[in-house]
Enzyme design. Structure first.
Site, PDB file in Angstrom:
ATOM      1  N   TYR A   1       0.833  -1.208   0.000  1.00  0.00           N
ATOM      2  CA  TYR A   1       0.000   0.000   0.000  1.00  0.00           C
ATOM      3  C   TYR A   1       0.863   1.252   0.000  1.00  0.00           C
ATOM      4  O   TYR A   1       0.617   2.199  -0.756  1.00  0.00           O
ATOM      5  CB  TYR A   1      -0.911  -0.023   1.230  1.00  0.00           C
ATOM      6  CG  TYR A   1      -1.870   1.141   1.318  1.00  0.00           C
ATOM      7  CD1 TYR A   1      -2.975   1.222   0.470  1.00  0.00           C
ATOM      8  CD2 TYR A   1      -1.686   2.154   2.256  1.00  0.00           C
ATOM      9  CE1 TYR A   1      -3.857   2.290   0.560  1.00  0.00           C
ATOM     10  CE2 TYR A   1      -2.567   3.222   2.348  1.00  0.00           C
ATOM     11  CZ  TYR A   1      -3.652   3.282   1.502  1.00  0.00           C
ATOM     12  OH  TYR A   1      -4.531   4.331   1.580  1.00  0.00           O
TER      13      TYR A   1
ATOM     14  N   LYS B   1       0.964   4.064  -2.936  1.00  0.00           N
ATOM     15  CA  LYS B   1       0.554   5.444  -2.674  1.00  0.00           C
ATOM     16  C   LYS B   1       1.711   6.427  -2.839  1.00  0.00           C
ATOM     17  O   LYS B   1       1.506   7.569  -3.255  1.00  0.00           O
ATOM     18  CB  LYS B   1      -0.051   5.543  -1.271  1.00  0.00           C
ATOM     19  CG  LYS B   1      -1.423   4.879  -1.154  1.00  0.00           C
ATOM     20  CD  LYS B   1      -2.449   5.506  -2.095  1.00  0.00           C
ATOM     21  CE  LYS B   1      -3.837   4.959  -1.887  1.00  0.00           C
ATOM     22  NZ  LYS B   1      -4.838   5.574  -2.786  1.00  0.00           N
TER      23      LYS B   1
ATOM     24  N   THR C   1     -15.517   5.992   7.051  1.00  0.00           N
ATOM     25  CA  THR C   1     -16.446   5.381   6.107  1.00  0.00           C
ATOM     26  C   THR C   1     -16.970   4.091   6.717  1.00  0.00           C
ATOM     27  O   THR C   1     -16.393   3.560   7.681  1.00  0.00           O
ATOM     28  CB  THR C   1     -15.752   5.077   4.773  1.00  0.00           C
ATOM     29  OG1 THR C   1     -14.709   4.111   4.993  1.00  0.00           O
ATOM     30  CG2 THR C   1     -15.139   6.345   4.177  1.00  0.00           C
TER      31      THR C   1
END
Length: 253
Positions: free
Chosen positions: A159, A163, A194
């Site tokens: 990740y 990114k 979220t």
């Protein structure tokens, strides 16, 4: 509903949920005609319906950002009869959850998935957005990054690499297309509240995640959407090539 963006169009990948959905709602509320793209038609329809209920204009297109033809088609849908694409909001992505592994133990298949969706997917989206924007002589691209775009995160090799790559793409494209009247920026978002964030996580894990943000909380999706709107607007007309932290101080450490 103010018409600050009346006559403009936007493509928002990952527009069915989270930051993408909220960005679609925010831009549509200002008069932009938005196209939300993603793999899950049900959530895309929910976004379009929510926009319609407030008097906005929106449509959806099924899109897998790892598939180049699918991305090219989504951009064409967003251009539509307007013949223009003002904004490209590249929000589609995955995080890998809490499957933390040291770099040498990080599963290759998970690394490949992060690169394919978070990095290559952003590249493909930019590729076709920028072609249209270059032809028309204007546009603004906003890539949704992460605190992991600018700092290392233990256990998140794939990740973090993906990114960080998004920031490199952002900066390079800003240099490539600035002379064409196109701005390219990214948002280094902190953890955002979220529905998926707390799913499967213990209260202790969530408390640790929140504590990593000096403001003592995580972001509301609207706070990220506000930054998206600003980066699309004339108020940021001299801003390009940046990774804007909207992270509650996460990367200030």
């Amino acid at each position: 509903m103010t018409q600050r963006f009346e006559g403009t169009t936007a493509l928002i990948t990952g527009g069915g949920t989270g930051i993408g959905r909220q960005s679609a709602l925010a831009l549509a509320a200002l008069g932009c005609t938005v196209t939300v793209a993603g793999r899950t038609v049900a959530t895309l329809k929910d976004t379009v319906e929510a926009i319609a209920e407030t008097g906005g204009a929106a449509r959806y297109v099924e899109c897998d950002v790892t598939d180049e033809q699918s991305v090219a088609n989504a951009v064409q849908v967003a251009i539509g009869d307007f013949g223009r694409l003002d904004f490209g909001i590249n929000s589609a992505g995955v995080s890998g959850g809490d499957n933390l592994r040291k770099t040498a133990d990080y599963p290759t298949e998970m690394f490949d998935r992060m690169i394919a969706i978070d990095l290559r997917g952003t590249f493909l989206s930019m590729k076709y957005e920028l072609r249209q924007m270059q032809a028309q002589g204007f546009g603004s691209v906003v890539n949704i990054g992460s605190g992991a775009s600018v700092v290392g995160v233990p256990g998140f090799a794939g990740y973090t690499a993906a990114k960080h790559g998004v920031i490199g793409l952002t900066r390079t494209a800003a240099l490539d297309y600035g002379p064409d009247g196109i701005r390219v920026n990214s948002i280094a978002a902190g953890l955002v509240n979220t529905p998926l964030i707390a799913a499967g996580r213990s209260p202790e894990t969530m408390a640790a995640r929140i504590a990593a943000h000096p403001l003592g909380r995580i972001a509301d999706p609207q706070e990220i959407a506000d930054a998206v709107v600003w980066l699309c607007s004339a108020q940021s007309s001299f801003v390009t090539g940046v990774a804007l932290p909207v992270d509650g101080g996460y990367t200030a450490r």
